[in-house]
Design an enzyme around this catalytic site. Structure first.
Site, PDB file in Angstrom:
ATOM      1  N   LYS A 183     -17.981  28.654 -20.995  1.00 47.18           N
ATOM      2  CA  LYS A 183     -17.475  27.840 -22.114  1.00 47.18           C
ATOM      3  C   LYS A 183     -18.643  27.337 -22.951  1.00 47.18           C
ATOM      4  O   LYS A 183     -19.687  26.952 -22.405  1.00 47.18           O
ATOM      5  CB  LYS A 183     -16.663  26.666 -21.540  1.00 47.18           C
ATOM      6  CG  LYS A 183     -15.946  25.811 -22.576  1.00 47.18           C
ATOM      7  CD  LYS A 183     -15.084  24.763 -21.890  1.00 47.18           C
ATOM      8  CE  LYS A 183     -14.370  23.850 -22.860  1.00 47.18           C
ATOM      9  NZ  LYS A 183     -13.515  22.846 -22.158  1.00 47.18           N
ATOM     10  N   SER A 195      -8.784  22.567 -23.757  1.00 45.32           N
ATOM     11  CA  SER A 195      -9.792  23.064 -24.660  1.00 45.32           C
ATOM     12  C   SER A 195     -10.477  24.349 -24.188  1.00 45.32           C
ATOM     13  O   SER A 195     -11.088  25.048 -25.003  1.00 45.32           O
ATOM     14  CB  SER A 195     -10.855  21.993 -24.906  1.00 45.32           C
ATOM     15  OG  SER A 195     -11.517  21.665 -23.705  1.00 45.32           O
ATOM     16  N   SER A 207      -8.201  20.370 -19.473  1.00 43.25           N
ATOM     17  CA  SER A 207      -8.718  21.490 -20.275  1.00 43.25           C
ATOM     18  C   SER A 207      -9.005  22.780 -19.527  1.00 43.25           C
ATOM     19  O   SER A 207      -9.260  23.800 -20.162  1.00 43.25           O
ATOM     20  CB  SER A 207      -9.979  21.064 -21.013  1.00 43.25           C
ATOM     21  OG  SER A 207      -9.611  20.432 -22.206  1.00 43.25           O
TER      22      SER A 207
HETATM   23  N1  GLN Z   1      -6.425  17.911 -24.218  1.00 39.83           N
HETATM   24  C1  GLN Z   1      -7.232  16.813 -23.751  1.00 39.83           C
HETATM   25  C2  GLN Z   1      -7.911  16.132 -24.891  1.00 39.83           C
HETATM   26  O1  GLN Z   1      -7.676  16.496 -25.970  1.00 39.83           O
HETATM   27  C3  GLN Z   1      -8.138  17.260 -22.680  1.00 39.83           C
HETATM   28  C4  GLN Z   1      -9.428  17.775 -23.151  1.00 39.83           C
HETATM   29  C5  GLN Z   1     -10.292  18.187 -22.026  1.00 39.83           C
HETATM   30  O2  GLN Z   1      -9.883  18.181 -20.866  1.00 39.83           O
HETATM   31  N2  GLN Z   1     -11.526  18.505 -22.353  1.00 39.83           N
HETATM   32  O3  GLN Z   1      -8.679  15.248 -24.720  1.00 39.83           O
END
Ligand code: GLN
Length: 476
Positions: A72, A147, A171
């Protein structure tokens, strides 16, 4: 992965061939998918040649030496562009490797490239990436989740056998569920965060994504363990690959939290999760209804904390220490202009929210209050794990949604409804595929375990996986 390792060990395939296979697959699928921000074709081939030389001298670094991996793009890779999917960092090249990258390299893994994400990992769909959205390999009109959408899509489309993601509120697990792959959010502190660009340091963890439970467990075994460079990494708790034991479900106490099976949950997702629960029961597990009533507050608590921590972590991106500078007559204007041009709208929204909840006049009402609720959530999860061995829920309320469907940020935040609790309480949780809906979109099942119970949740997942058709992955 065992098969690839055997082929490599037997000299029936070389790492160079494997890397070329991945690069071909990437060329075929990438124009539609957009799972990668950077593909390091040249670097990967150099690493592969080195791996092949080591094999020729019988000096393989591990059984996995020569197997390609995607990382990532918020995880630092020395000399290889690391953008966090932000315009601000579009040409940033770290001068050092994150500990997890160092560890996979030490095992001989080949880094093929860096995968797409929501900018600074803020989001649930990769629609907030400055490099375009990643498409779901099962339906290009839909999101891959986020994400870590690029990491999940790359594995699902067979571009790479496995990948690394990060999980702050869901994420890794949510995109794994949307793309039909396995993803683990480890126990807080079990994997080093050194070199990982922070979203919210009290919640962030790095974890593996792969097509099978065993592959995810193998990759986890390579990255887990204490690191003196991350003060929050806990004492040496390496993870060894378990001998798979189907008996593990005999008498296993499975907590089923009612609150995770209520309104908003899509019927087909519920049916798939319930059918796994029934099958576990038939195999000897004991289902136990439990209550995680505080989950109602998980998203609010999560968002308050995540915005607070993010707003302070992102202060370093100012056009001086990090980030591209927009020149101006005085230093404050230069900061403002650089940040204004560099950050996308979701990042700005979170910085403003976070600055607000941390402001002197509102700190007690929001940030402190959220910390207290977090303690209540953690206590409730601890009480549950005093009674049960694992907790099983759907990973997400729905399957992958359409690109452009969630315009209101609040709706997007609700994607993490079932996942944020594991981050707030620090426990481990994984998602694995448990079927598909009528459109053929994968459905994810979440298995949560107490702190440091990764082995147990992998074991249970392995049993579940045996009855589920594999929907994705790398083919030779
Ligand atoms: N969807 C969550 C957010 O927007 C989680 C993001 C993540 O786990 N990096 O914060």
């Amino acid at each position: 992965m065992r098969r690839l390792a055997q082929l490599l060990a037997a000299g029936e395939i070389t790492s160079t061939e494997l890397v070329r296979r991945c690069l071909e697959r990437i060329k075929e699928t990438e124009p539609e998918l957009n799972a990668f921000i950077t593909v390091d074709e040249e670097g990967a081939l150099v690493q592969a040649a080195q791996s092949d030389e080591r094999r020729a001298r019988s000096q393989a670094l591990s059984p996995w030496d020569g197997i390609p991996l995607a990382v990532k793009d918020n995880i630092s890779t020395k000399g290889l562009r690391t953008t966090c999917a932000s315009r601000f960092l579009r040409s940033y090249r770290p001068v050092y490797d994150a500990t997890v990258v160092e560890r996979v390299k030490r095992a001989g893994l080949i880094i093929i490239g860096k995968t797409n994400l929501d900018e600074f990992a803020m989001g649930s769909s990769t629609e907030y990436s400055a490099f375009g959205v990643t498409k779901n390999p099962h339906d290009p009109a839909r999101v891959a989740g986020g994400s870590s959408g690029g990491s999940a899509a790359a594995v699902a489309a067979g571009q790479v056998p496995w990948s690394l993601g990060t999980d702050t509120g869901g994420s890794i697990r949510q995109p794994a569920a949307f793309c039909g792959v396995v993803g683990l959010k480890p126990t807080y502190g079990r994997v080093s965060r050194y070199g990982v660009v922070a979203l919210a340091p009290s919640l962030d963890q790095v974890g593996p994504l792969a097509a099978t439970v065993e592959d995810a467990a193998i990759l986890f075994s390579l990255i887990a363990g204490a690191d003196p460079r991350d003060a929050t990494s806990t004492e040496a708790r390496p993870f060894a690959l378990p001998a798979w034991d189907p008996q593990v479900v005999q008498g296993l106490k499975v907590g089923v939290p009612e609150e995770f099976f209520s309104s908003g949950l899509h019927g087909e997702v519920e049916a798939a999760a319930r059918s796994v629960l029934r099958s576990l029961e038939e195999q000897g597990a004991v289902l136990q209804p439990i209550s995680l009533a505080s989950n109602e507050y998980a998203i609010d608590t999560y968002l308050t904390l995540v915005t607070a921590e993010a707003s302070s972590c992102l202060a370093r991106f100012d056009g001086v220490r990090y980030g591209e500078r927009v020149p101006a007559g005085d230093v404050n204007t230069m900061f403002a202009k650089s940040r204004g041009a560099g950050f996308g709208p979701e990042v700005k929204r979170r910085i403003m929210l976070g600055t607000y909840v941390l402001s002197a006049s509102h700190y007690e009402a929001y940030y402190e209050q959220a910390q207290r609720v977090r303690t209540l959530i953690r206590q409730e999860v601890a009480r549950a794990f005093a009674e049960v061995d694992v907790i099983i829920t759907p990973t997400t309320p729905t399957t992958a949604f359409r690109i452009g469907e969630k315009r209101n940020p609040l709706e997007m935040y609700l994607s993490d409804l079932y996942t944020a609790t594991a981050n707030l309480s620090g426990v481990c949780a994984l998602s694995l595929p448990c079927g598909s809906d009528a459109r053929g979109l994968p459905i994810g099942l979440q298995i949560m375990g107490n702190h440091f119970q990764e082995e147990l949740i992998f074991q249970v997942a392995h049993v579940v996986e045996a009855n589920v058709e594999r929907v994705a992955g790398f083919e030779l």
